[in-house]
Design a protein around this motif. Structure first.
Motif, PDB file in Angstrom:
ATOM      1  N   HIS A 135      -1.173   2.191  -1.715  1.00 23.18           N
ATOM      2  CA  HIS A 135      -0.137   3.026  -1.103  1.00 23.18           C
ATOM      3  C   HIS A 135      -0.058   2.712   0.395  1.00 23.18           C
ATOM      4  CE1 HIS A 135       1.658   6.741   0.613  1.00 23.18           C
ATOM      5  NE2 HIS A 135       2.458   6.589  -0.419  1.00 23.18           N
ATOM      6  N   TYR A 190      -0.295   4.428   2.898  1.00 26.36           N
ATOM      7  CA  TYR A 190      -1.233   5.130   3.788  1.00 26.36           C
ATOM      8  C   TYR A 190      -2.647   4.566   3.738  1.00 26.36           C
ATOM      9  CZ  TYR A 190       2.304   8.941   3.840  1.00 26.36           C
ATOM     10  OH  TYR A 190       3.452   9.687   3.960  1.00 26.36           O
ATOM     11  N   ASP A 242       5.906   3.170  -1.445  1.00 24.18           N
ATOM     12  CA  ASP A 242       5.797   4.624  -1.641  1.00 24.18           C
ATOM     13  C   ASP A 242       5.455   4.928  -3.105  1.00 24.18           C
ATOM     14  OD1 ASP A 242       8.204   4.307  -3.055  1.00 24.18           O
ATOM     15  OD2 ASP A 242       9.439   5.077  -1.442  1.00 24.18           O
ATOM     16  N   SER A 243       5.301   6.202  -3.424  1.00 28.22           N
ATOM     17  CA  SER A 243       4.787   6.534  -4.759  1.00 28.22           C
ATOM     18  C   SER A 243       5.783   6.201  -5.872  1.00 28.22           C
ATOM     19  CB  SER A 243       4.368   7.997  -4.827  1.00 28.22           C
ATOM     20  OG  SER A 243       5.393   8.823  -4.383  1.00 28.22           O
ATOM     21  N   MET A 269      -1.944   9.198  -8.054  1.00 29.05           N
ATOM     22  CA  MET A 269      -1.154   7.962  -8.190  1.00 29.05           C
ATOM     23  C   MET A 269      -1.770   7.052  -9.252  1.00 29.05           C
ATOM     24  SD  MET A 269       0.251   6.969  -4.437  1.00 29.05           S
ATOM     25  CE  MET A 269       0.803   8.250  -3.315  1.00 29.05           C
ATOM     26  N   TYR A 296       6.765  17.690  -8.274  1.00 24.92           N
ATOM     27  CA  TYR A 296       6.539  16.569  -7.366  1.00 24.92           C
ATOM     28  C   TYR A 296       5.473  15.683  -8.005  1.00 24.92           C
ATOM     29  CZ  TYR A 296       5.951  14.443  -2.686  1.00 24.92           C
ATOM     30  OH  TYR A 296       5.914  13.590  -1.604  1.00 24.92           O
ATOM     31  N   ASN A 332       3.028  14.376  -6.823  1.00 27.72           N
ATOM     32  CA  ASN A 332       1.686  14.697  -6.305  1.00 27.72           C
ATOM     33  C   ASN A 332       1.069  15.838  -7.113  1.00 27.72           C
ATOM     34  OD1 ASN A 332       3.153  13.255  -4.318  1.00 27.72           O
ATOM     35  ND2 ASN A 332       1.735  13.921  -2.729  1.00 27.72           N
ATOM     36  N   SER A 338       9.323  11.819  -3.206  1.00 25.76           N
ATOM     37  CA  SER A 338       9.979  12.069  -1.916  1.00 25.76           C
ATOM     38  C   SER A 338      11.283  11.278  -1.798  1.00 25.76           C
ATOM     39  CB  SER A 338       9.028  11.686  -0.788  1.00 25.76           C
ATOM     40  OG  SER A 338       8.662  10.332  -0.930  1.00 25.76           O
ATOM     41  N   HIS A 372       1.273  16.956   6.469  1.00 24.82           N
ATOM     42  CA  HIS A 372       2.651  17.116   6.950  1.00 24.82           C
ATOM     43  C   HIS A 372       2.969  18.545   7.395  1.00 24.82           C
ATOM     44  CE1 HIS A 372       2.928  13.220   4.861  1.00 24.82           C
ATOM     45  NE2 HIS A 372       3.822  12.970   5.808  1.00 24.82           N
ATOM     46  N   HIS A 397       8.896  12.835   7.149  1.00 29.57           N
ATOM     47  CA  HIS A 397       8.704  12.856   5.698  1.00 29.57           C
ATOM     48  C   HIS A 397       9.138  14.222   5.170  1.00 29.57           C
ATOM     49  CE1 HIS A 397       6.613  12.594   1.818  1.00 29.57           C
ATOM     50  NE2 HIS A 397       6.625  11.288   2.001  1.00 29.57           N
ATOM     51  N   GLU A 418       7.851  16.218   3.207  1.00 30.14           N
ATOM     52  CA  GLU A 418       6.789  17.217   3.012  1.00 30.14           C
ATOM     53  C   GLU A 418       6.626  18.094   4.257  1.00 30.14           C
ATOM     54  OE1 GLU A 418       3.270  15.039   1.896  1.00 30.14           O
ATOM     55  OE2 GLU A 418       4.221  14.272   0.095  1.00 30.14           O
ATOM     56  N   SER A 462      11.046   8.997   2.245  1.00 31.06           N
ATOM     57  CA  SER A 462       9.723   8.614   1.737  1.00 31.06           C
ATOM     58  C   SER A 462       9.026   7.705   2.739  1.00 31.06           C
ATOM     59  CB  SER A 462       9.886   7.872   0.410  1.00 31.06           C
ATOM     60  OG  SER A 462      10.341   6.553   0.657  1.00 31.06           O
ATOM     61  N   SER A 463       7.749   7.443   2.492  1.00 39.17           N
ATOM     62  CA  SER A 463       7.005   6.574   3.416  1.00 39.17           C
ATOM     63  C   SER A 463       7.690   5.206   3.550  1.00 39.17           C
ATOM     64  CB  SER A 463       5.551   6.410   2.951  1.00 39.17           C
ATOM     65  OG  SER A 463       5.500   5.961   1.622  1.00 39.17           O
ATOM     66  N   MET A 514      -6.439   9.867   1.671  1.00 36.96           N
ATOM     67  CA  MET A 514      -5.901   8.510   1.627  1.00 36.96           C
ATOM     68  C   MET A 514      -6.843   7.514   2.299  1.00 36.96           C
ATOM     69  SD  MET A 514      -2.982   7.776   0.222  1.00 36.96           S
ATOM     70  CE  MET A 514      -1.550   8.562  -0.535  1.00 36.96           C
TER      71      MET A 514
HETATM   72  P1  13P Z   1       5.626   8.773  -0.617  1.00 34.16           P
HETATM   73  O1  13P Z   1       6.101   8.768  -2.016  1.00 34.16           O
HETATM   74  O2  13P Z   1       6.709   9.028   0.370  1.00 34.16           O
HETATM   75  O3  13P Z   1       4.853   7.538  -0.316  1.00 34.16           O
HETATM   76  O4  13P Z   1       4.658  10.027  -0.441  1.00 34.16           O
HETATM   77  C1  13P Z   1       3.409  10.131  -1.009  1.00 34.16           C
HETATM   78  C2  13P Z   1       2.570  11.075  -0.268  1.00 34.16           C
HETATM   79  O5  13P Z   1       1.514  11.472  -0.701  1.00 34.16           O
HETATM   80  C3  13P Z   1       3.054  11.520   1.020  1.00 34.16           C
HETATM   81  O6  13P Z   1       2.147  12.344   1.616  1.00 34.16           O
END
Ligand code: 13P
Ligand code: SF4
Length: 359
Positions: free
Chosen positions: A69, A71, A86-87, A110, A158, A160, A175, A222, A249, A251, A265-266, A316
């Motif tokens: 990812h 991060y 991103d995810s 993930m 979500y 997550n 996201s 966030h 972001h 979040e 998203s990221s 992360m």
């Molecule tokens: P993204 O899908 O934007 O990468 O977000 C994942 C995440 O955990 C953001 O904190």
């Protein structure tokens, strides 16, 4: 014998020995791709080179696709990863990778998602203790209670979240697509779990069209940003003649979103920051986890003036190259994602629904 669950410390794994010539060459490669000469100087790169060399060898030997990812730290992203994003994009990368083994360097939800979309593959997750404050905020029982309270109302979650939570809902979102997917759900009401701040954003977006029943989870990273702080940074920059572009972001809280020029998203934040800098808008404030700024420093061809600060996600950042090497050599039982077959089948439905509605 009891398996150790303690994460490996930096420098505590013995590496294969390589000639000075090979180490120097790899260190030079790392120095260039990481592109942060102060934090990742040649000496540091020389230190990690034996790790990246052996990881890349093992990946080839064992036919492993390594996903990271955005991060994750730059040594992982630029040293050993095959796919970084991103995810949403990474869940598709896991699904579509031809290799039968995937090593997912990120937080647990993930890696679980990778197992759900490709149950026949072996998914290695080097840091079993890497959770997420959002995914820890809700259980499958919490979702069942909501469904009982609001029968026949569609439930969106979500990404997550745990596999068990995904198994209870109608659709997953990320996201990059939560607004679009939730807008497409049938009826004039929906339950959105578990992020209350994304839920707030969604409530505003769907005002007059749909009622959103929200939950109380939040991302501890966030949720620390405030609209007030951004306002004062904007003012301070304007006083110096700098026109700040604020990218955040989803979040983050609604007051942060209201102060932002771009929300996404990221991966979207990264691409938008690159686009802005290529158009001469190089004074950028990134309201998100620090990994996005690291990627930007490495990948942008244009000068970028990153203003303000970022927050690191402790989950992360749990994975080190050492963990990846150990897990590739011989994964411990708790580093291989195993999920109940019934849960996989039910969670697959909500993820497939996401792919269908997002495209
Ligand atoms: P993204 O899908 O934007 O990468 O977000 C994942 C995440 O955990 C953001 O904190
Ligand atoms: Fe979870 Fe927040 Fe960390 Fe993302 S940044 S993994 S949402 S705690």
């Amino acid at each position: 014998m009891q398996m150790s669950t303690t994460p490996i410390q930096r420098g505590s794994i013995s590496t294969k020995s390589y000639s000075d010539e090979i180490v120097d060459k790899e260190a030079g490669r790392l120095f260039e791709v990481i592109n942060q000469p102060k934090l990742w100087d040649l000496e540091t790169c020389r230190h990690i080179a034996p790790l990246t060399l052996e990881i890349n060898e093992l990946k080839k030997e064992k036919d492993v696709f390594l996903i990271a990812h955005s991060y994750q730290t730059p040594d992982i992203i630029y040293g050993v990863a095959d796919s970084v994003s991103d995810s949403y994009t990474l869940s598709k990368a896991a699904r579509d990778a031809p290799q039968n083994t995937i090593l997912f360097s990120s937080v647990r939800f993930m890696a679980e998602t990778a197992k759900i979309v490709s149950p026949h593959k072996t998914i290695i997750h080097p840091s079993p203790e890497a959770g997420c404050s959002l995914s820890d905020s809700i259980t499958a029982q919490d979702v069942r209670a909501l469904k009982e309270k609001y029968p026949d109302v569609p439930v969106a979650c979500y990404i997550n979240t745990t596999a068990e939570v995904k198994a209870e809902v109608d659709v997953c979102v990320t996201s990059s697509n939560f607004l679009k997917i939730c807008e497409r759900l049938p009826g004039d009401k929906l339950i959105f779990v578990p992020d209350r701040l994304m839920g707030k954003h969604l409530t505003e977006y769907l005002e007059g069209k749909k009622e959103v029943i929200n939950y109380h989870g939040e991302c501890y990273v966030h949720s620390t940003f405030t609209g007030e702080k951004i306002k004062s940074w904007r003012q301070r920059s304007a006083d110096q003649g700098i026109s700040l572009k604020v990218l955040s972001h989803p979040e983050c809280d609604a007051d942060v979103i209201a102060e932002s020029d771009i929300v996404g998203s990221s991966e979207k934040l990264m691409n938008e920051a690159m686009r802005l800098s290529s158009e001469g808008e190089s004074d950028i404030m990134l309201i998100t986890e620090c990994g996005t700024a690291d990627r930007l420093r490495a990948e942008s061809e244009n000068e970028i003036n990153l203003i303000g600060t970022c927050v690191m996600c402790r989950y992360m950042k749990m994975t080190l190259l050492e963990d990846i090497l150990q897990a590739l050599r011989e994964p411990r039982k708790n580093q291989i994602i195993e999920l109940d077959e019934e849960i996989i089948k039910k969670a697959q439905k909500s993820l497939n629904e996401m792919f269908r509605l997002a495209e």
